[in-house]
Design an enzyme around this catalytic site. Structure first.
Site, PDB file in Angstrom:
ATOM      1  N   ARG A   1       0.850  -1.182   0.000  1.00 16.47           N
ATOM      2  CA  ARG A   1       0.000   0.000   0.000  1.00 16.47           C
ATOM      3  C   ARG A   1       0.887   1.234   0.000  1.00 16.47           C
ATOM      4  O   ARG A   1       1.919   1.272   0.690  1.00 16.47           O
ATOM      5  CB  ARG A   1      -0.927   0.026   1.226  1.00 16.47           C
ATOM      6  CG  ARG A   1      -2.069  -0.968   1.206  1.00 16.47           C
ATOM      7  CD  ARG A   1      -3.092  -0.650   0.101  1.00 16.47           C
ATOM      8  NE  ARG A   1      -4.217  -1.582   0.085  1.00 16.47           N
ATOM      9  CZ  ARG A   1      -4.281  -2.687  -0.656  1.00 16.47           C
ATOM     10  NH1 ARG A   1      -3.273  -3.016  -1.444  1.00 16.47           N
ATOM     11  NH2 ARG A   1      -5.363  -3.454  -0.621  1.00 16.47           N
TER      12      ARG A   1
ATOM     13  N   GLU B   1      -3.200   7.409  -4.697  1.00 16.28           N
ATOM     14  CA  GLU B   1      -3.566   6.846  -6.009  1.00 16.28           C
ATOM     15  C   GLU B   1      -5.048   7.031  -6.292  1.00 16.28           C
ATOM     16  O   GLU B   1      -5.850   6.995  -5.351  1.00 16.28           O
ATOM     17  CB  GLU B   1      -3.163   5.359  -6.097  1.00 16.28           C
ATOM     18  CG  GLU B   1      -3.857   4.442  -5.116  1.00 16.28           C
ATOM     19  CD  GLU B   1      -3.326   3.008  -5.199  1.00 16.28           C
ATOM     20  OE1 GLU B   1      -2.119   2.791  -5.068  1.00 16.28           O
ATOM     21  OE2 GLU B   1      -4.166   2.107  -5.385  1.00 16.28           O
TER      22      GLU B   1
ATOM     23  N   HIS C   1      -0.971  -0.083  -9.689  1.00 12.74           N
ATOM     24  CA  HIS C   1      -1.612  -1.004  -8.738  1.00 12.74           C
ATOM     25  C   HIS C   1      -2.149  -2.253  -9.458  1.00 12.74           C
ATOM     26  O   HIS C   1      -3.352  -2.497  -9.482  1.00 12.74           O
ATOM     27  CB  HIS C   1      -2.719  -0.303  -7.946  1.00 12.74           C
ATOM     28  CG  HIS C   1      -3.028  -1.000  -6.643  1.00 12.74           C
ATOM     29  ND1 HIS C   1      -3.438  -0.340  -5.503  1.00 12.74           N
ATOM     30  CD2 HIS C   1      -2.978  -2.313  -6.301  1.00 12.74           C
ATOM     31  CE1 HIS C   1      -3.635  -1.212  -4.530  1.00 12.74           C
ATOM     32  NE2 HIS C   1      -3.365  -2.426  -4.996  1.00 12.74           N
TER      33      HIS C   1
ATOM     34  N   GLY D   1      -0.598  -5.482  -8.996  1.00 16.71           N
ATOM     35  CA  GLY D   1       0.143  -6.610  -8.434  1.00 16.71           C
ATOM     36  C   GLY D   1      -0.501  -7.965  -8.688  1.00 16.71           C
ATOM     37  O   GLY D   1       0.179  -8.950  -8.950  1.00 16.71           O
TER      38      GLY D   1
END
Ligand code: GLV
Length: 337
Positions: A242, A271, A289, A291
């Site tokens: 995060r 974000e 983001h 992942g």
């Protein structure tokens, strides 16, 4: 008279065929387009439904729950759940679930992709080439640092951290150090070939540091200017957890002044906005983001979230026993990896 079906809200488009399974049990309000729901809109939606299937975009706290009189379950699509105030949900008897396990290996793969891109300057090299600056091959172009034989530091040693450790130790012959609140059992440490060290030792020794710990008010800016000053100037930092774990101003400063070789960030504190200081730097790899974003894993996450919601609302073969409830956490904004 036929019993009316419970009503559920799906906050973002997922996979239609997977979301369609909800219609076997519920009246479904499924969002068709990617939507930036305001807190007031989330509150209004939650006020109309028995269950919600949400993503990290939707924060659910006291305010959003104020009118949620009939809400009984919130299924988060994601392993981290810092968007949910678990205490507020628990106090109302609302079940919360997340999607662990199904994304472990995909996210560990991505951590390695990022780490390697930072260490070997891959995105920097691509930009340089596309800008037409490659006019002649030269011996010292884009010298980076090695992965094999180096020291991998992992902050946060849950399932994904362990997956990263195994890749580093068994795949790249790295020495693996980790720091975690609690030390892992001997068998797991052996399997990951990883040694527990204190936080300062991790910072000092790591050639490549990866953050994969839960975000909470207690871990906000765990990597700040003090922590960065303890790292090797030749080190890389990868954040796959995060954004709020890192003080981005301090990081940009360290990268700009050669106090850290490079970084790779998949997550950002504000974000989807990214700090312009980071955008301006060449020695940072930036991804939006993603992942866990392989097709197979995103489908598995959506399917698990649907199974959780169905079961939490007392339907299907696991009625009352959602596969992956979030349990034993009662502080706001605590996410688990
Ligand atoms: C994504 O960030 C997740 O928590 O699954």
């Amino acid at each position: 008279m036929a019993e009316s079906k419970p009503r559920v809200w799906v906050s973002q488009p997922l996979f239609d065929d997977i979301v369609a399974r909800l219609a076997e049990h519920f009246e479904v309000d499924a969002t068709r387009d990617v939507t930036a729901w305001s807190p007031a809109q989330v509150a209004a939606k939650l006020g109309e439904v028995d269950g919600a299937l949400v993503t990290l975009n939707e924060r659910i706290g006291e305010d959003e729950l104020a009118a949620a009189g009939r809400l009984r379950a919130v299924a988060n699509v994601g392993v981290g759940y810092n968007n949910l105030d678990i205490g507020a949900l628990e106090s109302r008897g609302i079940v919360a679930t997340n999607t662990p396990d199904v994304l472990t290996d995909t996210t560990a793969d991505m951590a390695f992709a990022l780490l390697m891109a930072a260490a070997r300057r891959i995105t920097e090299g691509e930009r340089w080439l596309r800008e037409g600056r490659w006019t002649q091959w030269s011996f010292d172009t884009l010298l980076g640092s090695d992965i094999h034989g180096s020291t991998l530091g992992i902050l946060g040693m849950g399932r994904i951290g362990q997956g990263i450790a195994r890749r580093g130790a068994h795949g790249f012959g790295m020495r693996v150090l980790y720091h975690n609140r609690s030390r892992l059992a001997d068998g797991i440490e052996r399997n990951c070939r990883a040694d527990w060290v204190d936080f300062d030792t991790l910072l000092r020794e790591a050639d490549h540091l990866v953050l994969v710990l839960p975000y909470s008010p207690a871990t906000r800016h765990v990597i700040d200017s003090t922590a960065l000053a303890k790292m090797k100037p030749t080190a890389t930092l990868t954040n796959i957890a995060r954004g709020g774990l890192v003080d981005e101003v301090a990081l940009a400063d360290a990268l700009a002044h050669g106090r850290l070789a490079s970084a790779a960030l998949d997550v950002f504190e504000g974000e989807p906005a990214v700090d312009p200081r980071l955008l301006a730097l060449r020695n940072v790899v930036l991804t939006p983001h993603v992942g866990s974003a392989s097709l197979a894993t995103r489908r598995a996450m959506a399917a698990l979230a649907v199974d959780n919601l169905v079961a939490a609302l007392g339907r299907g073969p696991r009625a009352g026993r959602p596969p992956t409830p979030v349990t034993g956490v009662s502080s706001p904004g605590t996410g688990k990896r």
